[in-house]
Enzyme design. Structure first.
Site, short mmCIF file in Angstrom:
data_model
loop_
_atom_site.label_atom_id
_atom_site.label_comp_id
_atom_site.label_asym_id
_atom_site.label_seq_id
_atom_site.Cartn_x
_atom_site.Cartn_y
_atom_site.Cartn_z
N GLU A 197 -11.72 108.14 131.15
CA GLU A 197 -10.51 107.38 131.20
C GLU A 197 -10.18 106.21 132.18
O GLU A 197 -10.36 106.24 133.39
CB GLU A 197 -9.66 108.53 131.73
CG GLU A 197 -8.08 108.18 131.75
CD GLU A 197 -6.99 109.25 132.22
OE1 GLU A 197 -7.65 109.99 133.15
OE2 GLU A 197 -5.98 109.22 131.76
N HIS A 248 -1.67 104.24 132.31
CA HIS A 248 -2.39 103.27 132.63
C HIS A 248 -2.41 101.93 131.97
O HIS A 248 -2.53 100.80 132.81
CB HIS A 248 -3.85 103.82 132.93
CG HIS A 248 -3.83 105.02 133.90
ND1 HIS A 248 -3.23 105.32 135.21
CD2 HIS A 248 -4.18 106.52 133.51
CE1 HIS A 248 -3.53 106.38 135.40
NE2 HIS A 248 -3.97 107.13 134.51
N GLU A 271 0.68 113.93 129.27
CA GLU A 271 0.26 113.94 130.89
C GLU A 271 1.57 113.33 131.46
O GLU A 271 1.34 111.95 131.68
CB GLU A 271 -1.14 113.48 131.00
CG GLU A 271 -1.60 113.62 132.42
CD GLU A 271 -2.76 112.71 132.87
OE1 GLU A 271 -3.64 113.39 133.65
OE2 GLU A 271 -2.68 111.59 132.71
#
Ligand code: LER
Ligand code: MN
Length: 277
Positions: A153, A189, A247
């Protein structure tokens, strides 16, 4: 595309980005009732888990486990792979192997996020990237023997110092050159590090094996300013068949966040499938 969320396993009391409240059994029942296809199982130490009961509970709820998540190995126990501390590296690798064994038992992938560590933790060495590649290769090779895929990730600069963007992730995929090593991309992100979320997703292409979904503010999708129409159209156009899995911050509470997310996902997935027909 399938829908998922991050949920704490019985050995994790609290995950800052995990959803649903209650006992493990209650959370599994809620995820199924809401209509999720699967859950990402957040674990801390598989040695303390009753593997059979975990598997049976999730199977009884009709939930898949796309991946076992390792964030709390770092978050709760400080374990990481890229570090100058030999003992810490040994303990991190041992624990990662046991998570891989559990994932093999559950038929799941394993993600590597903050568990990777940081290049700066190596101190002043000539080629920290080469050391990082070697540390990762060891666990990826073990996973290959167990028939488990590893998803790396990319994580934003405030949480780690290497593999920040989709392009960084693909560089690592190329350097490792292992069939069981791919990427998972987290929209939160990507919104910080990738010039274009859509281009980052396309760059990962067939090595994109999992997606973490959150809005720009890491709340449930629909509460920030990400362009989900465009993101879902891109994934659909790529033929992406994996999970889009929440998430997110458990706000206003962990159950409402899960409910708002599935409502949003179902509406968008329905709309994007209709548009592509
Ligand atoms: C883990 O999936 C992640 O995205 C990290 O930001 C957790 O700190
Ligand atoms: Mn994530």
């Amino acid at each position: 595309m399938k829908t998922g969320l991050v949920m704490c396993g019985p050995d994790v009391a609290y995950g800052p980005l995990a959803l649903l409240s209650g006992t493990f059994e209650e959370k599994a029942a809620k995820a199924a009732r809401l209509g999720y296809d699967g859950i990402e199982l957040m674990v801390r130490d598989p040695a303390g888990l009753d593997w059979k009961t975990v598997k049976a509970t999730l199977a009884a709820a009709g939930l898949e486990v796309p991946q076992v998540v390792t964030g709390e190995l770092f978050g709760a126990d400080g374990l990481c792979l890229v570090t100058a501390d030999k003992g810490l590296h040994r303990r991190a690798e041992e624990r990662t192997r046991s998570v891989i064994d559990l994932a093999a038992y559950l038929g799941a992938m394993v993600n590597i996020g903050r568990l990777r560590g940081q290049l700066k933790f190596l101190g002043d060495v000539p080629d920290p990237w080469a050391i990082a590649v070697d540390r990762l290769r060891r666990v990826v090779a073990y996973a290959a023997k167990q028939g488990v895929k590893i998803t790396m990730e990319p994580i934003n600069r405030y949480e780690t110092d290497f593999v920040l963007s989709a392009a960084d992730g693909m560089r690592l995929v190329e350097d490792l050159d292992c069939d069981n090593f791919g990427l998972m991309l987290d929209l939160f992100h990507m919104n910080i590090e990738d010039a274009s979320i859509e281009e980052g997703l396309r760059l990962a292409g067939e090595r994109l094996w999992h997606v973490h979904i959150a809005d720009s503010n890491r709340h449930y999708p629909g509460s920030g300013h990400l362009d989900f129409d465009s993101i879902f159209a891109t994934l659909e156009d790529m033929g992406y068949q994996g999970y889009v899995s929440a998430e997110i911050l458990p706000l206003p509470d962990p159950d409402t966040a899960a409910q708002k997310t599935i409502a949003f996902l179902q509406a968008h997935l329905h709309a994007v499938r209709g548009a592509s027909r």
